[in-house]
Design an enzyme around this catalytic site. Structure first.
Site, short mmCIF file in Angstrom:
data_model
loop_
_atom_site.label_atom_id
_atom_site.label_comp_id
_atom_site.label_asym_id
_atom_site.label_seq_id
_atom_site.Cartn_x
_atom_site.Cartn_y
_atom_site.Cartn_z
N GLU A 49 4.96 33.42 -13.73
CA GLU A 49 5.63 32.61 -12.71
C GLU A 49 6.50 31.61 -13.44
O GLU A 49 6.00 30.73 -14.14
CB GLU A 49 4.59 31.83 -11.93
CG GLU A 49 4.31 32.30 -10.54
CD GLU A 49 3.37 31.33 -9.84
OE1 GLU A 49 3.70 30.14 -9.73
OE2 GLU A 49 2.30 31.79 -9.42
N ASP A 60 2.75 19.59 -6.14
CA ASP A 60 2.22 19.59 -7.50
C ASP A 60 1.47 18.31 -7.86
O ASP A 60 1.88 17.21 -7.48
CB ASP A 60 3.35 19.80 -8.50
CG ASP A 60 3.81 21.25 -8.54
OD1 ASP A 60 2.93 22.12 -8.73
OD2 ASP A 60 5.00 21.51 -8.34
#
Lengths: 265, 429
Positions: A49, A60
């Site tokens: 990824e 995040d």
């Protein structure tokens, strides 16, 4: 059969889950991030990824936020990620990009799908784009043969699981817990339940992310999912190797460990 | 919308709005949308909110004509809608009380909020205290320093204030952190978003909780002048006070609606928050709208002497009102806003929030351009007690620098050069 279909078919034949490994492009710098992604492939990651550093990464936790900040401070440009995708593909890995929506919107969804496909990229994961808002992106992805990969969450209703998975190609990204990226002591018990609910509405492979950092956790998730996604732990290993002078060794070691985990289902 | 579209696009204002958030939040947004729709139809909810507005907030707020200030506005008549006189000192309380009541109705025990200038954080901490809810407020670390008085107020009210030092350490980063908290704790937590942006239903819901500003002002102005205003002026950060006062007048074609963004040190310097002057359509914090961004779609840092306007994006309905031509938006620079701030203090004895001073500066500009007798309605969205230190530093009113403390005429010549101020840094310099 698409590149992602082939990866999951091969893993299924081997009786194991796929290891999906995340690193941000441009971290700790452009060249090192390409080398690190190649190292992921060499050490056993099936899918890499390629993260797009973004100023406002609201899904995040601190590890990936800091890495993104560093990449941006180092002059990361969105087009640079295509070099990472090419490096992964050249090393024999399969690359998907993970990006918040605004950088892709700014690039132009159709241009992005075209350039991603040309670089050998297999798909795009969009943490803040739901299928309801993705008509343009889905058309562009289909036109250029890249997989749109959307997220499902423990809070998704069954109706939304069906709608979201029907919009996915390649695999479905199942967020294991309610929360942001980061390592956790345990992967929530809700993950297995979410995977079971998702399986009821789709035949696509299901990869589980958020919170996986160790071989044991990888093995646990591999027992019920088709793919195991690891991010923050790898970012931390790369950051520590860079800081200590150990280079890519900690990253390779952790990746190899996780690759064993996905074979221990 | 095409036939292949699997979900329904919600909360659209033309090309703007929507829901650009993680899937994990969709269920909570649907729950909120259902709760506010049910509440809107429930007379008991309306009665309770009206009671709080009257007995707790002090509504209706007055409408004040300011003739001495208007002498500097080219012969216009200027009326201020006095949201500064609400409990907690700004319009923010209107929306906060509505959402806090919804929080209780949804059975949630905790609210979180972002805040820039601290006004929304103070209002949220206040409502949480009133209704017995736990409260966490995220605030950019830079803003905690330039609005330290409001940090203390929130803590006195029992809220936890979390300084956010990621990114630019201002409002946008506080919103990121609040969204991270929400996605993690959404089961028992309501995100009490303080402006007309974010994913649906926030822009619509927050606007509707603030429309009382325009509703009251409309009736009050009619009583005083017998008619409608010619021009309505409001400052626009996220844009909640502006949507609140615009809403009643948007279907009155003779009324000009003008929003004033923070021009910071000047649009040409790049140090500003004038999204409609140099921003581009994009997505930030869950909404498709105008965003200050670079050619890669990375968010640019905004700058303003006013913490409450220091935000790189704007509510999506404003983007729509602009695109449709119904409203217009202009930048007001820091020095122009501070001049209007000083002028209102000296001519009318009203200390405005620096945010609201942008609208006052806009009213002066509009008045000078308009026919004498033009009626200008200004939303005075907040009071300036929180800004005393910033203003004192700006005008050199403290300690040995107080030599220029005379007369507003000085202010109209621009701020003093000694000591040099650092507008975007507020008081911290």
């Amino acid at each position: 059969m698409s590149a992602l279909d082939a990866v999951f078919a091969s893993c299924r034949d081997q009786g194991r889950a796929a290891l999906v490994a995340y690193l941000p492009a441009g971290f700790p710098d452009a060249a090192s991030s390409r080398e690190a992604m190649v190292a992921l492939v060499e050490a056993g990651a099936d899918i890499v990824e390629v993260g797009v550093p973004y100023t406002d990464p609201l899904m995040d936790g601190p590890v990936i936020q800091d890495a993104a900040d560093r990449a941006l401070a180092g002059g990361f440009r969105v087009r640079d990620l295509l070099g990472n995708v090419e490096a992964v593909a050249a090393a024999g890995g399969s690359a998907v990009v993970m990006s918040y929506w605004n950088p892709i919107l700014r690039y132009g969804p159709d241009d992005f799908a075209r350039d991603l496909a040309a670089a050998g990229g297999a798909g795009l994961i969009t943490p803040d784009l739901i299928p309801d808002e993705a008509a343009d992106w889905r058309a562009a992805a289909q036109a250029h043969g890249v997989a749109p990969i959307f997220l499902v969450a423990p809070s998704s209703t069954d109706a939304r699981l069906a709608m979201t998975t029907s919009a996915c190609r390649g695999f479905v990204y199942a967020a294991s817990t309610m929360g942001v990226t980061g390592t956790r002591a345990s992967v929530g018990g809700g993950a297995a339940d979410l995977v079971a609910r998702t399986r009821a509405v789709t035949d696509l492979p299901i990869s589980v992310g958020l919170g996986v950092s160790t071989r044991e956790q990888a093995a646990e998730v591999a027992s019920f999912a088709d793919g195991v996604i690891v991010g923050s732990a790898l970012v931390r290993a790369l950051g520590e190797g860079t800081a200590s002078g150990a280079g890519l060794d900690p990253l390779r070691t952790l990746t190899a460990d996780l690759a064993e985990g996905v074979r221990q289902r | 919308m095409t036939q292949t579209e699997p979900g329904v696009q919600l909360g659209r204002f033309g090309d703007f709005g929507g829901r650009f958030v993680p899937e994990a939040l969709i269920a909570a947004l649907d729950e909120l949308d259902a709760a506010r729709t049910a509440a809107t139809a429930d007379p008991e909810f309306s009665r309770e909110l009206a009671r709080l507005h009257r007995d707790y907030t002090g509504r209706p707020t007055p409408l004040t004509e300011v003739p001495r200030f208007a002498e500097h506005a080219g012969g216009a008549r200027v009326f201020l809608k006095r949201e500064d006189l609400t409990h907690t000192g700004s319009h923010k309380i209107n929306n906060v009380l509505g959402q806090a009541l919804l929080t209780v109705r949804m059975g949630k025990k905790r609210v979180i909020a972002e805040t820039g200038a601290g006004q929304h954080g103070v209002a949220t901490a206040t409502a949480a205290a009133l209704m017995g809810l736990d409260c966490t407020v995220y605030m950019g670390e830079k803003d905690t320093r330039r609005q330290s008085l409001n940090v203390a107020r929130m803590r006195l009210l029992g809220a936890e204030v979390v300084p956010v030092s990621h990114g630019s350490s201002t409002l946008k980063d506080a919103i990121n952190e609040a969204l991270r908290d929400w996605v993690t704790n959404v089961e028992d937590t309501h995100y009490l978003l303080g402006t007309v942006t974010g994913p649906h239903p926030f822009p619509t819901m927050v606007r509707d909780f603030h429309r009382i500003i325009g509703d009251e002002a409309h009736d009050q102005l009619r009583e005083l002048t017998g008619g409608l205003p010619d021009i309505v002026c409001a400052c626009v950060g996220g844009g909640s006070n502006a949507m609140g006062i615009f809403q009643r007048f948007r279907d009155e074609p003779g009324v000009r609606l003008v929003g004033f963004e923070a021009g910071g040190e000047g649009v040409a310097t790049g140090r500003h928050a004038a999204r409609f002057s140099s921003g581009e359509p994009g997505v930030l914090h869950g909404a498709a709208t105008y965003v200050l961004q670079d050619e890669d779609g990375q968010t640019l840092e905004s700058h303003s002497v006013s913490a409450g306007l220091d935000y790189p994006s704007v509510g999506p309905e404003h983007a729509y009102l602009r695109a449709s031509g119904r409203a217009e938006y202009q930048p007001v620079n820091d020095d122009e806003a501070m001049e209007a701030f000083a002028l209102l203090c000296r001519t009318e004895g009203i200390l405005p929030a620096i945010e609201s001073a942008h609208a006052l500066a806009g009213a002066l500009r509009m008045g000078k351009e308009a026919e004498p007798g033009t009626v200008i309605l200004v939303n005075l969205s907040g009071r300036g007690d929180k800004d005393v230190e910033t203003a004192a530093t700006w005008f050199g009113l403290t300690g040995e620098d107080a030599v220029r403390a005379e007369a507003p005429g000085d202010a109209s010549d621009g701020p003093p050069t000694d000591p040099p101020h650092a507008p975007s840094e507020g008081i911290e310099s």
